[in-house]
Scaffold this motif. Structure first.
Motif, PDB file in Angstrom:
ATOM      1  N   ALA A  50      -8.589  -0.317   5.539  1.00 43.21           N
ATOM      2  CA  ALA A  50      -8.687   1.126   5.784  1.00 43.21           C
ATOM      3  C   ALA A  50      -7.548   1.873   5.104  1.00 43.21           C
ATOM      4  CB  ALA A  50      -8.675   1.397   7.282  1.00 43.21           C
ATOM      5  N   GLN A  51      -6.331   1.308   5.191  1.00 41.71           N
ATOM      6  CA  GLN A  51      -5.180   1.952   4.559  1.00 41.71           C
ATOM      7  C   GLN A  51      -5.345   1.993   3.050  1.00 41.71           C
ATOM      8  OE1 GLN A  51      -1.790  -0.216   6.035  1.00 41.71           O
ATOM      9  NE2 GLN A  51      -1.650   1.006   7.903  1.00 41.71           N
ATOM     10  N   ALA A  52      -5.911   0.925   2.477  1.00 41.73           N
ATOM     11  CA  ALA A  52      -6.125   0.895   1.028  1.00 41.73           C
ATOM     12  C   ALA A  52      -7.163   1.939   0.613  1.00 41.73           C
ATOM     13  CB  ALA A  52      -6.571  -0.498   0.597  1.00 41.73           C
ATOM     14  N   LEU A  53      -8.242   2.067   1.406  1.00 36.44           N
ATOM     15  CA  LEU A  53      -9.305   3.014   1.077  1.00 36.44           C
ATOM     16  C   LEU A  53      -8.853   4.466   1.223  1.00 36.44           C
ATOM     17  CD1 LEU A  53     -12.359   1.256   2.793  1.00 36.44           C
ATOM     18  CD2 LEU A  53     -12.003   1.559   0.331  1.00 36.44           C
ATOM     19  N   TYR A  54      -7.998   4.716   2.217  1.00 39.26           N
ATOM     20  CA  TYR A  54      -7.622   6.092   2.518  1.00 39.26           C
ATOM     21  C   TYR A  54      -6.131   6.347   2.281  1.00 39.26           C
ATOM     22  CZ  TYR A  54     -12.193   6.021   4.752  1.00 39.26           C
ATOM     23  OH  TYR A  54     -13.523   5.897   4.991  1.00 39.26           O
ATOM     24  N   SER A  55      -5.528   5.545   1.390  1.00 38.10           N
ATOM     25  CA  SER A  55      -4.086   5.665   1.161  1.00 38.10           C
ATOM     26  C   SER A  55      -3.695   7.046   0.635  1.00 38.10           C
ATOM     27  CB  SER A  55      -3.617   4.580   0.182  1.00 38.10           C
ATOM     28  OG  SER A  55      -4.269   4.720  -1.065  1.00 38.10           O
ATOM     29  N   ARG A  56      -4.545   7.667  -0.165  1.00 39.49           N
ATOM     30  CA  ARG A  56      -4.210   8.984  -0.698  1.00 39.49           C
ATOM     31  C   ARG A  56      -4.146  10.029   0.408  1.00 39.49           C
ATOM     32  NH1 ARG A  56      -7.556  10.540  -5.962  1.00 39.49           N
ATOM     33  NH2 ARG A  56      -6.065  12.244  -5.840  1.00 39.49           N
ATOM     34  N   GLN A  57      -4.990   9.863   1.415  1.00 37.50           N
ATOM     35  CA  GLN A  57      -4.969  10.802   2.521  1.00 37.50           C
ATOM     36  C   GLN A  57      -3.877  10.469   3.551  1.00 37.50           C
ATOM     37  OE1 GLN A  57      -7.629   9.259   1.352  1.00 37.50           O
ATOM     38  NE2 GLN A  57      -9.416  10.618   1.189  1.00 37.50           N
ATOM     39  N   LEU A  58      -3.665   9.161   3.772  1.00 37.39           N
ATOM     40  CA  LEU A  58      -2.737   8.739   4.808  1.00 37.39           C
ATOM     41  C   LEU A  58      -1.295   8.621   4.329  1.00 37.39           C
ATOM     42  CD1 LEU A  58      -4.897   5.909   6.424  1.00 37.39           C
ATOM     43  CD2 LEU A  58      -4.554   8.224   7.306  1.00 37.39           C
ATOM     44  N   SER A  59      -1.092   8.247   3.054  1.00 43.25           N
ATOM     45  CA  SER A  59       0.251   7.981   2.499  1.00 43.25           C
ATOM     46  C   SER A  59       1.080   7.139   3.480  1.00 43.25           C
ATOM     47  CB  SER A  59       0.977   9.297   2.203  1.00 43.25           C
ATOM     48  OG  SER A  59       0.257  10.067   1.277  1.00 43.25           O
ATOM     49  N   PRO A  60       0.617   5.934   3.852  1.00 44.79           N
ATOM     50  CA  PRO A  60       1.264   5.164   4.917  1.00 44.79           C
ATOM     51  C   PRO A  60       2.684   4.716   4.603  1.00 44.79           C
ATOM     52  CG  PRO A  60      -0.349   3.814   3.760  1.00 44.79           C
ATOM     53  CD  PRO A  60      -0.537   5.220   3.270  1.00 44.79           C
ATOM     54  N   ASP A  61       3.017   4.599   3.336  1.00 45.80           N
ATOM     55  CA  ASP A  61       4.352   4.105   2.974  1.00 45.80           C
ATOM     56  C   ASP A  61       5.348   5.225   2.679  1.00 45.80           C
ATOM     57  OD1 ASP A  61       3.532   1.440   3.167  1.00 45.80           O
ATOM     58  OD2 ASP A  61       2.704   1.492   1.133  1.00 45.80           O
ATOM     59  N   PHE A  62       4.884   6.471   2.746  1.00 41.71           N
ATOM     60  CA  PHE A  62       5.784   7.583   2.438  1.00 41.71           C
ATOM     61  C   PHE A  62       6.660   7.915   3.638  1.00 41.71           C
ATOM     62  CE2 PHE A  62       6.946  12.058   2.468  1.00 41.71           C
ATOM     63  CZ  PHE A  62       7.557  12.181   1.232  1.00 41.71           C
ATOM     64  N   SER A  63       7.934   8.118   3.375  1.00 41.81           N
ATOM     65  CA  SER A  63       8.859   8.537   4.427  1.00 41.81           C
ATOM     66  C   SER A  63       9.892   9.484   3.830  1.00 41.81           C
ATOM     67  CB  SER A  63       9.571   7.329   5.044  1.00 41.81           C
ATOM     68  OG  SER A  63      10.599   7.754   5.920  1.00 41.81           O
TER      69      SER A  63
END
Length: 408
Positions: free
Chosen positions: A21-34
């Protein structure tokens, strides 16, 4: 299939689903951005952030609400003390200072965060000693206490903020004096993890989106840096699986009981790999101080003919967690006597270098989280961790040696 195997399969499938899910929606979620990847998070940087949030006149524009919540959540000793009620009822009058010099006591130290409040004849002073990484200094807390006393504060309080130690070092304050402070309600020990409840309460009360998002990012940073929590969504998903029923709870306990043994076996493999891949040149590899999971266990590069210090890979926390790498001296006195210590922390230009009494130069080794992440353990199992440790220790040794740091 056993319940333990079924549990492991369920957890593995759930993690794979989350990663997909994170890979598919990484542009929306930006999980690694801080945000905190671009903000100084050394001791001074963290002090500046905390002081700004605590300041009733701060740019957050939330007036004294954050300070009120801090006292309620983090300083119950003050919150419940009748002698501090006037202070609590007049929080808007509090002034907050950063790196305040201890001039009244003539000790010329710097209080990381200093809060002062004057209400009529009543004077209140709080010193927050922020210790995210560095070691305690001789008589440090004693000097801060005397400074608050010399400034005429009728009510004073020392706050010791760190994560890994239950109490300050006795060289900073004698144990008997510390007990008296506690008895007199003049001392509080806080862990960074204790700040989470306060920060979440601040988010609820905050009326500005930008400030609220900043607090959320600070919360995420503390969870990752000091608590080993990489992804709360993943943690919550696993917790849901574990709590399904009595069988999954029992299976999770059985799995948990074998984790420490697995780590020790992998550390034993790491030691074998280090010895096999180490090529003796100008130093000797010493792996005799690692294996049980106690705090400060280490791997050493011993320099023949130089017995004052060694290049060191050391776990800053128990259970093989948060390794640091740098040069460590045999004692504080030996470090002070070395003419090169003042310039050592400027040498590793590609790292975020810190220093303390026995460590003139060190940095947190990557991967840093060995408690909440599998990355380091997978590297040991694959045989690549030994290469990385030896390569980085050798680099530090070469750099310091070229600068003449190992000569008397």
């Amino acid at each position: 299939m056993s319940t333990v195997q079924s549990l492991i399969n369920d957890v593995s499938q759930k993690i794979n689903a989350l990663e997909t899910a994170q890979a598919l929606y990484s542009r929306q979620l930006s999980p690694d951005f801080s945000t905190f990847e671009y903000i100084s998070t050394d001791e001074l940087g963290l002090s500046r952030i905390l002081a700004a949030l605590l300041d009733p006149k701060g740019s957050h524009a939330q007036q004294e609400s954050f300070l009120r919540l801090f006292v309620e959540h983090c300083l119950p000793v003050i919150y419940q003390d009748y002698n501090w009620q006037i202070f609590f009822n007049n929080l808007e009058k509090t002034e907050v200072f950063l790196e305040e010099v201890t001039g009244k006591s003539n000790t010329q130290r710097r209080m990381d965060i200093y809060l002062r409040c004057q209400v009529g004849d009543e004077s209140y002073g709080i010193c927050i000693e922020n210790k995210p990484y560095a070691a305690d200094q001789s008589n440090q807390l004693i000097d801060y206490y005397h400074e608050l006393k010399e400034r005429g504060h009728s009510s004073r309080h020392i706050v010791y903020l760190n994560e890994y130690n239950g109490t300050p070092d006795e060289k900073s304050v004698d144990a008997r004096v510390l007990e008296k402070w506690k008895k007199d309600k003049e001392y509080s020990h806080l862990r960074f993890s204790d700040l989470i409840g306060w920060l979440k309460a601040c988010q609820v009360e905050c009326q500005n989106h930008s400030v609220s998002e900043f607090i959320a990012q600070l919360t995420k940073f503390i969870q990752k840096q000091f608590m080993g929590i990489e992804d709360m969504n993943e943690d919550n998903a696993i917790l849901d699986i574990i709590k399904q029923n009595a069988a999954t709870i029992d299976a999770s306990i059985k799995v948990s009981n074998t984790v420490d043994r697995m780590k020790k076996e992998l550390i034993a493999k790491l030691k074998v790999d280090l010895l096999a891949k180490y090529k003796k040149t100008d130093y000797e590899l010493d792996i005799s101080y690692i294996g049980e999971g106690r705090r400060y266990e280490q791997i050493r590069f011993i320099i023949p003919g130089y017995n004052k210090a060694w290049v060191c890979f050391e776990f800053d926390n128990a259970g093989f967690d948060r390794p640091i790498l740098g040069i460590k001296f045999t004692s504080v006195e030996a470090a002070k006597a070395c003419p090169h210590t003042e310039t050592m922390n400027t040498m590793l230009t590609d790292k975020k270098v810190s220093s303390s009494a026995q460590w003139p130069a060190y940095y947190y080794f990557d991967p840093q989280d060995w408690k909440g992440s599998s990355e380091a353990w997978l590297m040991i199992n694959e045989g690549t961790m030994a290469d990385k440790i030896l390569e980085e220790m050798d680099k530090v040794f070469r750099l310091l040696s070229e600068k003449g740091c190992f000569s008397d």
